[in-house]
Design a protein around this motif. Structure first.
Motif, PDB file in Angstrom:
ATOM      1  N   ALA A  49       0.845  -1.196   0.000  1.00  0.00           N
ATOM      2  CA  ALA A  49       0.000   0.000   0.000  1.00  0.00           C
ATOM      3  C   ALA A  49       0.882   1.248   0.000  1.00  0.00           C
ATOM      4  O   ALA A  49       0.665   2.188  -0.781  1.00  0.00           O
ATOM      5  N   SER A  55      -4.679   2.286  -0.932  1.00  0.00           N
ATOM      6  CA  SER A  55      -5.157   2.052   0.432  1.00  0.00           C
ATOM      7  C   SER A  55      -4.968   0.567   0.769  1.00  0.00           C
ATOM      8  O   SER A  55      -5.048  -0.300  -0.104  1.00  0.00           O
ATOM      9  N   LYS A  56      -4.719   0.298   2.059  1.00  0.00           N
ATOM     10  CA  LYS A  56      -4.604  -1.098   2.495  1.00  0.00           C
ATOM     11  C   LYS A  56      -5.875  -1.857   2.171  1.00  0.00           C
ATOM     12  O   LYS A  56      -5.841  -3.008   1.744  1.00  0.00           O
ATOM     13  N   SER A  57      -7.021  -1.199   2.387  1.00  0.00           N
ATOM     14  CA  SER A  57      -8.289  -1.898   2.150  1.00  0.00           C
ATOM     15  C   SER A  57      -8.448  -2.221   0.669  1.00  0.00           C
ATOM     16  O   SER A  57      -9.016  -3.255   0.310  1.00  0.00           O
ATOM     17  N   GLY A  58      -7.901  -1.353  -0.205  1.00  0.00           N
ATOM     18  CA  GLY A  58      -7.967  -1.627  -1.643  1.00  0.00           C
ATOM     19  C   GLY A  58      -7.179  -2.884  -1.981  1.00  0.00           C
ATOM     20  O   GLY A  58      -7.628  -3.723  -2.754  1.00  0.00           O
ATOM     21  N   PHE A  60      -6.340  -5.242   0.172  1.00  0.00           N
ATOM     22  CA  PHE A  60      -7.010  -6.345   0.867  1.00  0.00           C
ATOM     23  C   PHE A  60      -8.187  -6.866   0.037  1.00  0.00           C
ATOM     24  O   PHE A  60      -8.426  -8.069  -0.020  1.00  0.00           O
ATOM     25  N   ALA A  61      -8.898  -5.934  -0.636  1.00  0.00           N
ATOM     26  CA  ALA A  61     -10.047  -6.330  -1.471  1.00  0.00           C
ATOM     27  C   ALA A  61      -9.599  -7.269  -2.589  1.00  0.00           C
ATOM     28  O   ALA A  61     -10.347  -8.145  -3.023  1.00  0.00           O
ATOM     29  N   SER A  65      -5.679 -11.839   2.099  1.00  0.00           N
ATOM     30  CA  SER A  65      -4.767 -12.203   3.180  1.00  0.00           C
ATOM     31  C   SER A  65      -3.344 -12.204   2.636  1.00  0.00           C
ATOM     32  O   SER A  65      -3.131 -12.243   1.421  1.00  0.00           O
TER      33      SER A  65
END
Lengths: 216, 216
Positions: A49, A55-58, A60-61, A65
């Motif tokens: 990221a 973004s980390k969530s991007g 992660f999506a 993992s």
């Protein structure tokens, strides 16, 4: 152009899918570069990221993992290897010439420095050899599949009569890939291409010794 | 007994020195076991303290830093390799027999599973190939020294006439050590000894091809 008929919403969806694919590719490119020098443990969603300003969530999506990210990185590296080494050799005649092409292509691929840290599978083999799990199994399968492919190519050379009937393709594949494997390690460690030349010479000598002597 | 004449204080000092040496050895034994499966980055003073029920400051007193601990672990592994592989081969006649003994001893040493994760240098080569520094240099030197030793042994076989004058001992040492190197990696990855047998056979075949044909 066909997408136009999907109307506005479909177009937006397509745009998102394309951007999603591009992002995924970008992440995997960076992941392969990191893995080639630092191994798969060096991969973290946070680091990617930061490196890619995503973004980390991007991230992660896309991968869910760290383990999924590691496995996807190995799959991506396998695709690169297949495109650079295996497929071009399929253009060459079946038998000894194809085995030689596989070896040459692999050594060229290492010499070109496709990844900054050298061969990804080399970098991660020692990292995962004592850690049971899906990543270990994927690395072991990559290496076994490659070795089996080289052995099959040599078996074809027995069928064409270029290698004698009592040749041992599995043993020969072990020996030829050992030269390349050590050259990959040596050249990464010493920052030199001399080991690649040694491997090329070693493979040529080995195949020369293995070949059926020409009928006089 | 001579120590008795040093008086009580000397005796106590000796006791402390001996205990210090024992602790240092204990730490290095554990460090080698960890490094063989997880690499040198897996070594931390905190982890060793926990594993061995010692104080962190006690371990720190011996090694001072993680890097010093890594370097000391490599030196300890080198001593084990020298004792198990190199020195016993010195008992064998100079020339081809000694080269064969070096290869056999190395493969026996791997087969015995001296360290739980296999060869320490193998485990750490890929880990440090892209990280410049003292640990990288120590690993590179270990591998170069071993290769040079094997090449020197083969050069002696040229002098004894067992290998022909145009033999290339450096190239031959590259090839022979490639078989062992890959066998070390394969056997750690697949948990099998088959690769060690393949390496033994490969080395025997290579030396057979290299040898001067007997005068008829």
């Amino acid at each position: 152009m066909a997408h136009k008929t999907d109307g506005g919403t479909g177009g937006k969806t397509d745009g998102r899918v394309v951007r999603g694919e591009q992002t995924r590719r970008l992440i995997l490119e960076r992941a392969m570069a990191i893995a080639s020098s630092e191994g798969l443990e060096g991969l973290s969603i946070g680091r990617l990221a930061a490196d890619l300003a995503l973004s980390k969530s991007g991230i992660f999506a896309h991968f869910g993992s760290k383990e999924e990210l590691q496995l996807a990185t190995l799959r991506a590296a396998r695709r690169v290897f297949t495109e650079r080494v295996v497929l071009p050799a399929q253009q060459v005649a079946d038998g000894l010439a194809r085995a030689e092409a596989l070896i040459d292509n692999w050594l060229d691929y290492v010499a070109e420095g496709v990844f900054p840290g050298g061969c990804i599978v080399y970098s991660v083999t020692a990292e995962f050899d004592s850690r049971p799990g899906r990543v270990h199994d994927a690395v072991a399968k990559d290496l076994s599949d490659w070795r089996a492919h080289l052995a099959d190519t040599l078996r074809a050379a027995v069928r064409t009569g270029e290698l004698p009937d009592d040749a041992d393709p599995d043993q020969l594949a072990f020996e030829l890939s050992a030269f390349i494997w050590q050259a990959v390690g040596d050249s990464a460690l010493h920052g030199s291409r001399v080991p690649l030349d040694r491997a090329r010479r070693a493979a040529a000598t080995r195949l020369h010794h293995a070949a059926r002597p020409p009928v006089l």
